[in-house]
Scaffold this motif. Structure first.
Motif, PDB file in Angstrom:
ATOM      1  N   SER A   1      -4.998   0.235  -0.206  1.00  0.00           N
ATOM      2  CA  SER A   1      -4.907   1.384  -1.105  1.00  0.00           C
ATOM      3  C   SER A   1      -6.171   1.507  -1.943  1.00  0.00           C
ATOM      4  N   SER A   2      -6.674   2.731  -2.068  1.00  0.00           N
ATOM      5  CA  SER A   2      -7.804   2.977  -2.962  1.00  0.00           C
ATOM      6  C   SER A   2      -7.337   3.407  -4.345  1.00  0.00           C
ATOM      7  N   ILE A   3      -5.998   3.495  -4.527  1.00  0.00           N
ATOM      8  CA  ILE A   3      -5.399   3.791  -5.831  1.00  0.00           C
ATOM      9  C   ILE A   3      -4.791   2.494  -6.363  1.00  0.00           C
ATOM     10  N   PRO A   4      -5.021   2.137  -7.614  1.00  0.00           N
ATOM     11  CA  PRO A   4      -4.512   0.863  -8.156  1.00  0.00           C
ATOM     12  C   PRO A   4      -3.003   0.883  -8.357  1.00  0.00           C
ATOM     13  N   MET A   5      -2.249   0.659  -7.280  1.00  0.00           N
ATOM     14  CA  MET A   5      -0.789   0.661  -7.365  1.00  0.00           C
ATOM     15  C   MET A   5      -0.254  -0.530  -8.156  1.00  0.00           C
ATOM     16  N   GLU A   6      -1.067  -1.574  -8.297  1.00  0.00           N
ATOM     17  CA  GLU A   6      -0.631  -2.731  -9.075  1.00  0.00           C
ATOM     18  C   GLU A   6      -0.722  -2.475 -10.575  1.00  0.00           C
ATOM     19  N   GLY A   7      -1.200  -1.290 -10.970  1.00  0.00           N
ATOM     20  CA  GLY A   7      -1.270  -0.926 -12.371  1.00  0.00           C
ATOM     21  C   GLY A   7      -2.625  -1.234 -12.983  1.00  0.00           C
TER      22      GLY A   7
ATOM     23  N   MET B   1       8.961  -2.639  -2.800  1.00  0.00           N
ATOM     24  CA  MET B   1       8.436  -3.176  -1.551  1.00  0.00           C
ATOM     25  C   MET B   1       8.404  -4.699  -1.591  1.00  0.00           C
ATOM     26  N   GLN B   2       7.988  -5.261  -2.716  1.00  0.00           N
ATOM     27  CA  GLN B   2       7.893  -6.714  -2.839  1.00  0.00           C
ATOM     28  C   GLN B   2       9.262  -7.380  -2.845  1.00  0.00           C
ATOM     29  N   GLN B   3      10.311  -6.634  -3.212  1.00  0.00           N
ATOM     30  CA  GLN B   3      11.666  -7.184  -3.168  1.00  0.00           C
ATOM     31  C   GLN B   3      12.195  -7.273  -1.744  1.00  0.00           C
ATOM     32  N   SER B   4      11.702  -6.396  -0.855  1.00  0.00           N
ATOM     33  CA  SER B   4      12.216  -6.335   0.511  1.00  0.00           C
ATOM     34  C   SER B   4      11.266  -6.919   1.545  1.00  0.00           C
ATOM     35  N   PHE B   5       9.971  -7.002   1.222  1.00  0.00           N
ATOM     36  CA  PHE B   5       8.971  -7.446   2.183  1.00  0.00           C
ATOM     37  C   PHE B   5       7.988  -8.401   1.506  1.00  0.00           C
ATOM     38  N   GLU B   6       7.230  -9.093   2.347  1.00  0.00           N
ATOM     39  CA  GLU B   6       6.066  -9.812   1.848  1.00  0.00           C
ATOM     40  C   GLU B   6       4.878  -8.853   1.938  1.00  0.00           C
ATOM     41  N   VAL B   7       4.291  -8.525   0.819  1.00  0.00           N
ATOM     42  CA  VAL B   7       3.208  -7.544   0.767  1.00  0.00           C
ATOM     43  C   VAL B   7       1.867  -8.274   0.668  1.00  0.00           C
ATOM     44  N   LYS B   8       1.008  -8.018   1.639  1.00  0.00           N
ATOM     45  CA  LYS B   8      -0.342  -8.586   1.635  1.00  0.00           C
ATOM     46  C   LYS B   8      -1.333  -7.475   1.327  1.00  0.00           C
ATOM     47  N   THR B   9      -2.125  -7.652   0.285  1.00  0.00           N
ATOM     48  CA  THR B   9      -3.104  -6.647  -0.107  1.00  0.00           C
ATOM     49  C   THR B   9      -4.378  -6.820   0.710  1.00  0.00           C
ATOM     50  N   LEU B  10      -4.821  -5.727   1.329  1.00  0.00           N
ATOM     51  CA  LEU B  10      -6.069  -5.706   2.093  1.00  0.00           C
ATOM     52  C   LEU B  10      -7.107  -4.919   1.305  1.00  0.00           C
ATOM     53  N   VAL B  11      -8.374  -5.228   1.518  1.00  0.00           N
ATOM     54  CA  VAL B  11      -9.446  -4.572   0.765  1.00  0.00           C
ATOM     55  C   VAL B  11     -10.333  -3.786   1.713  1.00  0.00           C
TER      56      VAL B  11
ATOM     57  N   LEU C   1       1.380  -1.600   8.730  1.00  0.00           N
ATOM     58  CA  LEU C   1       0.236  -1.358   7.852  1.00  0.00           C
ATOM     59  C   LEU C   1       0.503  -0.097   7.035  1.00  0.00           C
ATOM     60  N   MET C   2       0.442  -0.225   5.710  1.00  0.00           N
ATOM     61  CA  MET C   2       0.636   0.917   4.815  1.00  0.00           C
ATOM     62  C   MET C   2      -0.703   1.250   4.170  1.00  0.00           C
ATOM     63  N   ILE C   3      -1.163   2.479   4.381  1.00  0.00           N
ATOM     64  CA  ILE C   3      -2.462   2.927   3.883  1.00  0.00           C
ATOM     65  C   ILE C   3      -2.223   4.047   2.870  1.00  0.00           C
TER      66      ILE C   3
END
Length: 650
Positions: free
Chosen positions: A181-187, A204-214, A227-229
């Motif tokens: 993501s190019s938008i700061p979804m982590e706040g 998403m983190q409650q249901s899946f393991e989320v790996k952040t890609l850069v 893959l979620m973009i």
């Protein structure tokens, strides 16, 4: 006297019989219930039944409930009864694979220590006691999941919360979602406070393991299931290539692209161009290969589905239907696709774009979300922070067609990189010559061979909006005893999790998640109000044009008076000046009357519609009762007369 005694006795017997029937039914029919809600909110869904039937090992649910304290608050006590009854239904449907224990954590007891040990949070009611109302699930592998507090605000989502708890314990290894993501979804961190992630990311983190890609990633990790973009923008060629090859190898992708993402401020540019420069998503290289186009520079407005917003006009706060913030109802979802078929609530979108299938491609584009045929296209240049929302309504021109807001893309595709992997630039080649440079490992060639075509049909979901992910558009977040509680007012979060569940191959929770009750507006009132408002805007614009023309003429006369002297104005000019001033006052008064009349008409309309929807039925039932009663009374009187006549004749 005797008849009165008989009547009183009969009434007492009727009351006693009613009480006895209630006591007997409460004891004998506790498991029987009639669910009369529209969405069957009090009946276990097929998804829940499948989760329960799929349990291989027993799961234990522990409901920590301060029963003696719950009786102090009737509303909470009623909800606690509802929870216990629902857990009973779960236990019966699981055929012995689910064990439910209800534990009362009395103050200073070992049970209270256990509740605290599980992470449950009690609500202090007085100095000596705290109210506990939480749920703990444990599996055979000591996997543990907790709902710290069963909030009444999430009653409509109770079944989903419980079923998800059981599913997570029974399936401890979650699927992996790669997030780019190019938008700061982590706040974003503020002054003195930690960043708060978007609620959709928390879910998403409650249901899946989320790996952040850069940006710069050269390979999508092999353990990524989907893959979620989000808002792909200025992605490097090596990252685009990694996405391309991941999809060709059979990887699933969920893409949120947007021609006008409101969460992206864009690059630092002059104020005059800040509304249009550098904000739109940039993903055309891969979209072209997949046979879809996100039309740049245009967003979709849909006035019949507009969100009513408040804005400042001439120092006053006014209300307006803002057509580019869309409340999309389920009627415009694809009911054949599992992702959208069971969504009951609206989706709230902000300045969405639209998708077009490209000619001559091998893929199939299936619409998931569409606008109405009263939608219009609006230039992104007109939607900046300094734009007037009234102009958006005045210039609104329906296109007479539906626009695709989200779609599923399937079919065989070729690589967007026909010549193979992108070549590293000269600076990177020079970096490779430095033996101690940390970029050496990052520049290794991908371990997979280049694919020119997909191994199988691709499966990609594309959504032409990123703003629907923002909390503002779909959820209210409450902080309760240090826990963030999500109160959805739209189905945006369910839509995202549904899509990820579907793309990862796990769909048990989809039918449960989508049952939440959302706001049901008076659609007829909204349509009539919008029609009246459009007429008002036309009249308002006509008056504003007259006012502008009058002010121009008045200004010309005022300037000629200032340049010379009062004597230079003839008597006719003085009269004209006075007339223009009076005309200006008259137009402003008329404009004010038009606005007042609009508000008055809308309020009257809403009042009548609410009366018809809420009060008309009891009135009709009352009238019907009077009619039936009068008819029966006449029949009895006629029967008495007929009997009397027969007796006389006899």
């Amino acid at each position: 006297m005797k008849s009165k005694w008989v009547t009183a006795t009969g009434l007492a017997l009727a009351v006693a019989l009613l009480l006895a029937a209630n006591i007997f039914s409460s004891a004998a029919f506790t498991s029987m219930r009639a669910d009369l809600t529209q969405n069957k909110l009090y009946t276990l869904t097929d998804g829940t039944k499948h989760v329960l039937s799929s349990l291989r090992e027993p799961v234990r649910l522990r409901l920590f409930l301060s029963e003696h304290l719950a009786t102090r608050v009737p509303r909470i006590n009623s909800y606690a009864t509802r929870v216990r009854e629902l857990l009973g239904e779960y236990e019966r449907a699981a055929n012995g694979k689910l064990i439910v224990n209800v534990i009362d954590p009395e103050p200073f007891s070992p049970e209270e220590d256990r509740a605290v040990g599980y992470g449950l949070r009690g609500i202090p009611l007085d100095e000596d006691s705290s109210f506990y109302f939480g749920l703990v699930a444990t599996g055979s592998t000591d996997q543990e999941k907790v709902i710290p507090y069963l909030s009444m605000d999430r009653e409509e989502f109770l079944e989903y919360d419980i079923s998800r708890l059981i599913y997570q314990v029974a399936n401890p290894k979650p699927k992996v979602v790669g997030l780019l993501s190019s938008i700061p979804m982590e706040g974003v961190a503020g002054m003195g406070r930690r960043p708060q992630p978007w609620m959709v990311l928390e879910q998403m983190q409650q249901s899946f393991e989320v790996k952040t890609l850069v940006n710069g990633t050269k390979e999508i990790p092999p353990d990524v299931n989907v893959l979620m973009i989000v808002h792909p923008k200025e992605l490097k060629d090596e990252t685009l290539y990694a996405i391309d090859q991941y999809v060709l190898r059979g990887g699933r992708a969920l893409v949120f692209a947007d021609p006008n993402p409101e969460a992206d401020p864009g690059p630092p540019v002059p104020m005059a161009t800040a509304t249009i420069a550098g904000r739109g998503s940039q993903f055309s290289k891969l979209f072209d290969a997949w046979g879809v186009e996100l039309v740049p520079g245009k967003v979709v407005g849909d006035l019949p589905l507009a969100t009513r917003v408040q804005f400042e006009h001439e120092g006053r706060l006014e209300m307006l239907d803002y057509p580019v913030w869309i409340n999309l109802p389920p009627e415009l979802f694809d009911h054949e696709d599992i992702v959208t078929a069971s969504l009951n609530g609206p989706l709230r979108l902000g300045t969405p774009g639209y998708l077009l299938p490209k000619d001559g491609t091998t893929t199939k584009l299936t619409p998931l979300l569409q606008s109405t045929d009263h939608a219009a296209l609006i230039d992104t240049a007109k939607l900046g922070p300094f734009s007037d929302p009234q102009d958006t309504v005045r210039d609104y021109k329906p296109g007479g067609k539906r626009y695709i807001l989200a779609a599923r893309i399937t079919g065989p595709v070729s690589s967007a990189f026909a010549d193979g992997p992108p070549k590293a630039d000269a600076s990177k080649q020079a970096a490779k010559a430095q033996p101690n440079d940390k970029t050496i490992d990052n520049d290794k060639a991908p371990p997979y061979e280049h694919l020119a075509k997909s191994k199988q049909d691709i499966n990609v979901l594309v959504v032409a909006d990123t703003d629907l992910l923002q909390d503002t558009f779909w959820v209210q977040v409450q902080d309760f005893l240090g826990n963030r509680i999500a109160i959805p007012n739209a189905a945006n979060g369910a839509f995202v999790i549904n899509a990820l569940d579907n793309l990862t191959g796990s769909g048990d929770l989809i039918s449960i998640r989508s049952r939440g009750r959302y706001t049901r507006p008076f659609t007829r009132v909204n349509a009539l109000r919008q029609e009246a408002e459009l007429q008002f805007r036309e009249k308002e614009q006509e008056l504003l044009n007259k006012l502008d023309e009058t002010e121009k003429k008045l200004g010309e006369l005022e300037r000629s008076k200032q340049q010379g002297s009062a004597v230079m104005l003839t008597e006719a000019q003085q009269q004209e000046l006075t007339r223009f001033r009076q005309e200006k006052i008259r137009i402003r008064n008329e404009l004010r009357d038009v606005r007042h009349e609009l508000r008055k008409n809308i309020e009257t309309l809403e009042g009548w519609m609410k009366f018809v929807n809420i009060g008309m039925m009891p009135i009709l039932i009352g009238i019907g009762g009077v009619v039936v009663g009068s008819y029966n009374l006449r029949r009895r009187k006629k029967a008495v007369r007929d009997a009397a006549d027969s007796k006389r004749e006899g």
